[in-house]
Design an enzyme around this catalytic site. Sequence first.
Site, PDB file in Angstrom:
ATOM      1  N   TYR A  23     -34.869  40.277  -9.490  1.00 46.90           N
ATOM      2  CA  TYR A  23     -34.422  39.184 -10.400  1.00 46.90           C
ATOM      3  C   TYR A  23     -34.686  39.250 -11.599  1.00 46.90           C
ATOM      4  O   TYR A  23     -33.724  39.139 -12.721  1.00 46.90           O
ATOM      5  CB  TYR A  23     -34.895  37.685  -9.672  1.00 46.90           C
ATOM      6  CG  TYR A  23     -34.545  36.634 -10.803  1.00 46.90           C
ATOM      7  CD1 TYR A  23     -33.118  35.982 -10.768  1.00 46.90           C
ATOM      8  CD2 TYR A  23     -35.407  35.844 -11.271  1.00 46.90           C
ATOM      9  CE1 TYR A  23     -32.837  35.147 -11.586  1.00 46.90           C
ATOM     10  CE2 TYR A  23     -35.265  34.851 -12.214  1.00 46.90           C
ATOM     11  CZ  TYR A  23     -34.065  34.449 -12.240  1.00 46.90           C
ATOM     12  OH  TYR A  23     -33.629  33.318 -13.356  1.00 46.90           O
ATOM     13  N   SER A 105     -38.060  27.019 -19.544  1.00 39.60           N
ATOM     14  CA  SER A 105     -36.524  27.292 -19.273  1.00 39.60           C
ATOM     15  C   SER A 105     -36.103  25.928 -18.440  1.00 39.60           C
ATOM     16  O   SER A 105     -37.183  25.413 -17.807  1.00 39.60           O
ATOM     17  CB  SER A 105     -36.180  28.397 -18.258  1.00 39.60           C
ATOM     18  OG  SER A 105     -34.866  28.056 -17.678  1.00 39.60           O
ATOM     19  N   GLN A 127     -35.874  24.864 -23.385  1.00 43.43           N
ATOM     20  CA  GLN A 127     -34.566  25.523 -23.536  1.00 43.43           C
ATOM     21  C   GLN A 127     -33.892  24.475 -22.352  1.00 43.43           C
ATOM     22  O   GLN A 127     -34.052  24.334 -21.306  1.00 43.43           O
ATOM     23  CB  GLN A 127     -34.726  26.796 -22.830  1.00 43.43           C
ATOM     24  CG  GLN A 127     -33.031  27.512 -22.689  1.00 43.43           C
ATOM     25  CD  GLN A 127     -32.722  27.316 -21.296  1.00 43.43           C
ATOM     26  OE1 GLN A 127     -33.613  27.365 -20.284  1.00 43.43           O
ATOM     27  NE2 GLN A 127     -31.320  27.192 -20.950  1.00 43.43           N
ATOM     28  N   TYR A 129     -30.191  23.868 -20.322  1.00 47.26           N
ATOM     29  CA  TYR A 129     -28.575  24.129 -20.047  1.00 47.26           C
ATOM     30  C   TYR A 129     -27.879  23.027 -19.962  1.00 47.26           C
ATOM     31  O   TYR A 129     -28.683  21.793 -19.722  1.00 47.26           O
ATOM     32  CB  TYR A 129     -28.782  24.593 -18.606  1.00 47.26           C
ATOM     33  CG  TYR A 129     -29.153  26.326 -18.641  1.00 47.26           C
ATOM     34  CD1 TYR A 129     -28.410  27.126 -19.433  1.00 47.26           C
ATOM     35  CD2 TYR A 129     -30.064  26.591 -17.712  1.00 47.26           C
ATOM     36  CE1 TYR A 129     -28.878  28.532 -19.158  1.00 47.26           C
ATOM     37  CE2 TYR A 129     -30.474  27.877 -17.707  1.00 47.26           C
ATOM     38  CZ  TYR A 129     -29.813  28.994 -18.408  1.00 47.26           C
ATOM     39  OH  TYR A 129     -30.064  30.166 -18.500  1.00 47.26           O
ATOM     40  N   THR A 155     -28.966  26.891 -24.777  1.00 49.02           N
ATOM     41  CA  THR A 155     -28.350  28.033 -24.155  1.00 49.02           C
ATOM     42  C   THR A 155     -26.704  27.993 -24.196  1.00 49.02           C
ATOM     43  O   THR A 155     -26.594  26.944 -23.401  1.00 49.02           O
ATOM     44  CB  THR A 155     -29.113  28.768 -23.008  1.00 49.02           C
ATOM     45  OG1 THR A 155     -30.324  28.672 -23.498  1.00 49.02           O
ATOM     46  CG2 THR A 155     -28.303  29.702 -22.490  1.00 49.02           C
ATOM     47  N   ARG A 164     -25.342  39.250 -10.404  1.00 48.97           N
ATOM     48  CA  ARG A 164     -26.249  40.220 -10.073  1.00 48.97           C
ATOM     49  C   ARG A 164     -26.431  40.889  -8.599  1.00 48.97           C
ATOM     50  O   ARG A 164     -26.598  39.983  -7.681  1.00 48.97           O
ATOM     51  CB  ARG A 164     -27.611  39.915 -10.718  1.00 48.97           C
ATOM     52  CG  ARG A 164     -27.495  39.794 -12.213  1.00 48.97           C
ATOM     53  CD  ARG A 164     -29.121  39.217 -12.869  1.00 48.97           C
ATOM     54  NE  ARG A 164     -29.535  38.102 -12.120  1.00 48.97           N
ATOM     55  CZ  ARG A 164     -29.356  36.770 -12.674  1.00 48.97           C
ATOM     56  NH1 ARG A 164     -28.782  36.415 -13.665  1.00 48.97           N
ATOM     57  NH2 ARG A 164     -29.583  35.752 -11.872  1.00 48.97           N
ATOM     58  N   LYS A 251     -28.865  29.553 -28.684  1.00 48.37           N
ATOM     59  CA  LYS A 251     -29.016  30.796 -28.126  1.00 48.37           C
ATOM     60  C   LYS A 251     -27.770  31.353 -27.380  1.00 48.37           C
ATOM     61  O   LYS A 251     -26.899  30.655 -26.699  1.00 48.37           O
ATOM     62  CB  LYS A 251     -30.118  30.849 -26.908  1.00 48.37           C
ATOM     63  CG  LYS A 251     -30.575  31.880 -26.102  1.00 48.37           C
ATOM     64  CD  LYS A 251     -32.047  31.658 -25.362  1.00 48.37           C
ATOM     65  CE  LYS A 251     -32.460  32.960 -24.522  1.00 48.37           C
ATOM     66  NZ  LYS A 251     -31.688  33.075 -23.433  1.00 48.37           N
ATOM     67  N   HIS A 275     -28.205  37.055 -22.998  1.00 46.97           N
ATOM     68  CA  HIS A 275     -29.085  36.793 -22.002  1.00 46.97           C
ATOM     69  C   HIS A 275     -29.568  38.059 -21.330  1.00 46.97           C
ATOM     70  O   HIS A 275     -29.827  38.001 -20.060  1.00 46.97           O
ATOM     71  CB  HIS A 275     -27.976  36.046 -20.942  1.00 46.97           C
ATOM     72  CG  HIS A 275     -28.664  34.954 -20.373  1.00 46.97           C
ATOM     73  ND1 HIS A 275     -28.149  33.625 -20.741  1.00 46.97           N
ATOM     74  CD2 HIS A 275     -29.320  34.812 -19.360  1.00 46.97           C
ATOM     75  CE1 HIS A 275     -28.971  32.923 -19.878  1.00 46.97           C
ATOM     76  NE2 HIS A 275     -29.862  33.394 -18.905  1.00 46.97           N
ATOM     77  N   ARG A 278     -27.528  40.050 -18.844  1.00 45.00           N
ATOM     78  CA  ARG A 278     -27.353  39.222 -17.471  1.00 45.00           C
ATOM     79  C   ARG A 278     -25.810  38.489 -17.384  1.00 45.00           C
ATOM     80  O   ARG A 278     -25.586  37.914 -16.204  1.00 45.00           O
ATOM     81  CB  ARG A 278     -28.323  38.301 -17.270  1.00 45.00           C
ATOM     82  CG  ARG A 278     -29.784  39.033 -17.015  1.00 45.00           C
ATOM     83  CD  ARG A 278     -30.936  38.102 -17.095  1.00 45.00           C
ATOM     84  NE  ARG A 278     -31.121  37.289 -15.841  1.00 45.00           N
ATOM     85  CZ  ARG A 278     -31.936  37.762 -14.969  1.00 45.00           C
ATOM     86  NH1 ARG A 278     -32.404  38.855 -14.995  1.00 45.00           N
ATOM     87  NH2 ARG A 278     -32.128  37.025 -14.098  1.00 45.00           N
TER      88      ARG A 278
HETATM   89  C1  FNR Z   1     -33.550  35.021 -18.380  1.00 44.80           C
HETATM   90  N1  FNR Z   1     -32.884  34.566 -19.471  1.00 44.80           N
HETATM   91  C2  FNR Z   1     -32.725  32.996 -19.588  1.00 44.80           C
HETATM   92  N2  FNR Z   1     -32.011  32.559 -20.708  1.00 44.80           N
HETATM   93  C3  FNR Z   1     -32.111  30.894 -20.856  1.00 44.80           C
HETATM   94  O1  FNR Z   1     -31.634  30.566 -21.730  1.00 44.80           O
HETATM   95  N3  FNR Z   1     -32.491  30.504 -19.599  1.00 44.80           N
HETATM   96  C4  FNR Z   1     -33.025  30.794 -18.582  1.00 44.80           C
HETATM   97  O2  FNR Z   1     -33.220  30.120 -17.473  1.00 44.80           O
HETATM   98  C5  FNR Z   1     -32.747  32.154 -18.382  1.00 44.80           C
HETATM   99  N4  FNR Z   1     -33.415  32.866 -17.185  1.00 44.80           N
HETATM  100  C6  FNR Z   1     -33.777  34.393 -17.180  1.00 44.80           C
HETATM  101  C7  FNR Z   1     -34.392  34.937 -16.304  1.00 44.80           C
HETATM  102  C8  FNR Z   1     -34.576  36.217 -16.335  1.00 44.80           C
HETATM  103  C9  FNR Z   1     -35.442  36.778 -14.927  1.00 44.80           C
HETATM  104  C10 FNR Z   1     -34.385  36.989 -17.151  1.00 44.80           C
HETATM  105  C11 FNR Z   1     -34.758  38.525 -17.232  1.00 44.80           C
HETATM  106  C12 FNR Z   1     -33.681  36.333 -18.251  1.00 44.80           C
HETATM  107  C13 FNR Z   1     -32.598  35.254 -20.499  1.00 44.80           C
HETATM  108  C14 FNR Z   1     -33.780  35.474 -21.613  1.00 44.80           C
HETATM  109  O3  FNR Z   1     -34.309  34.309 -22.155  1.00 44.80           O
HETATM  110  C15 FNR Z   1     -33.678  36.192 -22.682  1.00 44.80           C
HETATM  111  O4  FNR Z   1     -32.262  36.203 -23.449  1.00 44.80           O
HETATM  112  C16 FNR Z   1     -33.780  37.837 -21.987  1.00 44.80           C
HETATM  113  O5  FNR Z   1     -34.569  37.943 -21.200  1.00 44.80           O
HETATM  114  C17 FNR Z   1     -33.858  38.773 -23.303  1.00 44.80           C
HETATM  115  O6  FNR Z   1     -34.100  40.126 -22.838  1.00 44.80           O
HETATM  116  P1  FNR Z   1     -35.312  41.152 -22.464  1.00 44.80           P
HETATM  117  O7  FNR Z   1     -36.257  40.576 -23.382  1.00 44.80           O
HETATM  118  O8  FNR Z   1     -35.585  40.367 -21.106  1.00 44.80           O
HETATM  119  O9  FNR Z   1     -34.858  42.339 -22.504  1.00 44.80           O
END
Ligand code: FNR
Length: 379
Positions: A23, A105, A127, A129, A155, A164, A251, A275, A278
């Site tokens: 994940y 989150s 954060q 949603y 976000t 994914r 964001k 993100h 993702r």
């Molecule tokens: C996220 N990200 C994310 N962003 C957000 O606003 N709410 C969320 O709940 C989540 N959940 C989430 C889960 C996982 C497992 C990952 C890896 C990422 C995005 C996160 O805030 C961020 O934008 C990225 O993780 C930045 O990239 P790097 O540092 O992981 O490369």
Amino acid sequence: MITDIEDLRILAKKRVPRMFYDYADSGSWTESTYRANQGDFQKLLLRQRVAVNLSDRSIKSQMVGQDVAMPVAIAPTGLTGMQHADGEILAARAAKRFGIPFTLSTMSICSIEDIAEGTDGHPFWFQLYVMRDRAFVERLIDRAKAAGCSALVLTLDLQISGQRHKDLKNGLAAPPKITFRNALNLASKPRWLLGMAGTRRRTLGNIFGHVEGVEELGSLAEWTARQFDPCLSWEDVRWIRQKWGGKLILKGIQDVDDARMAVGTGADAIIVSNHGGRQLDGAPSSIKALPAIVDAVGSQIEVHMDGGIRSGQDVLKAIALGAKGTYIGRAMLYGLGAGGEAGVTRALEIIHKELDLTMAFCGVTRLADVDRRIISDIT
Ligand code: FNR
């Protein structure tokens, strides 16, 4: 011996059940944007300078007017309490000790109230949603205010979800559904199981018990899947800003036109982010998208970025290209999976040291003096 973020990733892969490790360590569809986030940092070269007095250095900074030990915050990540028992509390404690912001989150395992209690009321960021159920959104904002959150990170890039592949194949759920394949994998993670046996926090803590009719897992999963609002608009952003009243960070901005719209909402900062690769597969990496956005709106709003940061060198490059702050998602998750609170602290120490030394190699002693001149034009 742990000497870099990659060591933490390898250890996390051993200790965290496959479903949750996958994940974290995956992007949407072909993962091209996920790979580019890291890959494009590598393409930027730094200029080495010599014979500069480096004896007195500082990488302290500010993000949205708040003092930070380095310009790195912990990004909001969902299901963090599944990488390690009580994961969000542990990461928030590590961030507090280190003097950087922790962002919780909406989709966390530990709740807003758990973090407030677990960090003795130390301010953290929340954060949000935007859900269809606006009364629930209002309640979340009220809970964040009551917990003393010092910034709201809204976000904007997840009205709909990217796919994914691994999450579908693994049947991702919190707590995990016990299938034959999962059971075998879980049985090989005794340290993780022991931690989970010792906590009651195993599902979405901000939602479970806070919405009528979603008291058990089946209905919770269904409710959340239905709740992300495809109708989210800039009008909603203004409504949330008014309702929140404090520091607001938007964001998920990738585009200059959207950055200009964000300025118009009166928000305090934007995060250039895809993100973590993702959502829109095929979007440019964040570090590539950053300079044009800084040029367009950097004088009107604080510009932050995230995506692909695995070292202090990466942070320095982002600051050089105009980011006032950065966030780490996976670098924190790997630390957490590898070693709980100590693992997150280790990740922060690694990045701090790399950032300090790399800035010095570039002949700069104050982070405020870092700018595009430290990026080499030799490519
Ligand atoms: C996220 N990200 C994310 N962003 C957000 O606003 N709410 C969320 O709940 C989540 N959940 C989430 C889960 C996982 C497992 C990952 C890896 C990422 C995005 C996160 O805030 C961020 O934008 C990225 O993780 C930045 O990239 P790097 O540092 O992981 O490369």
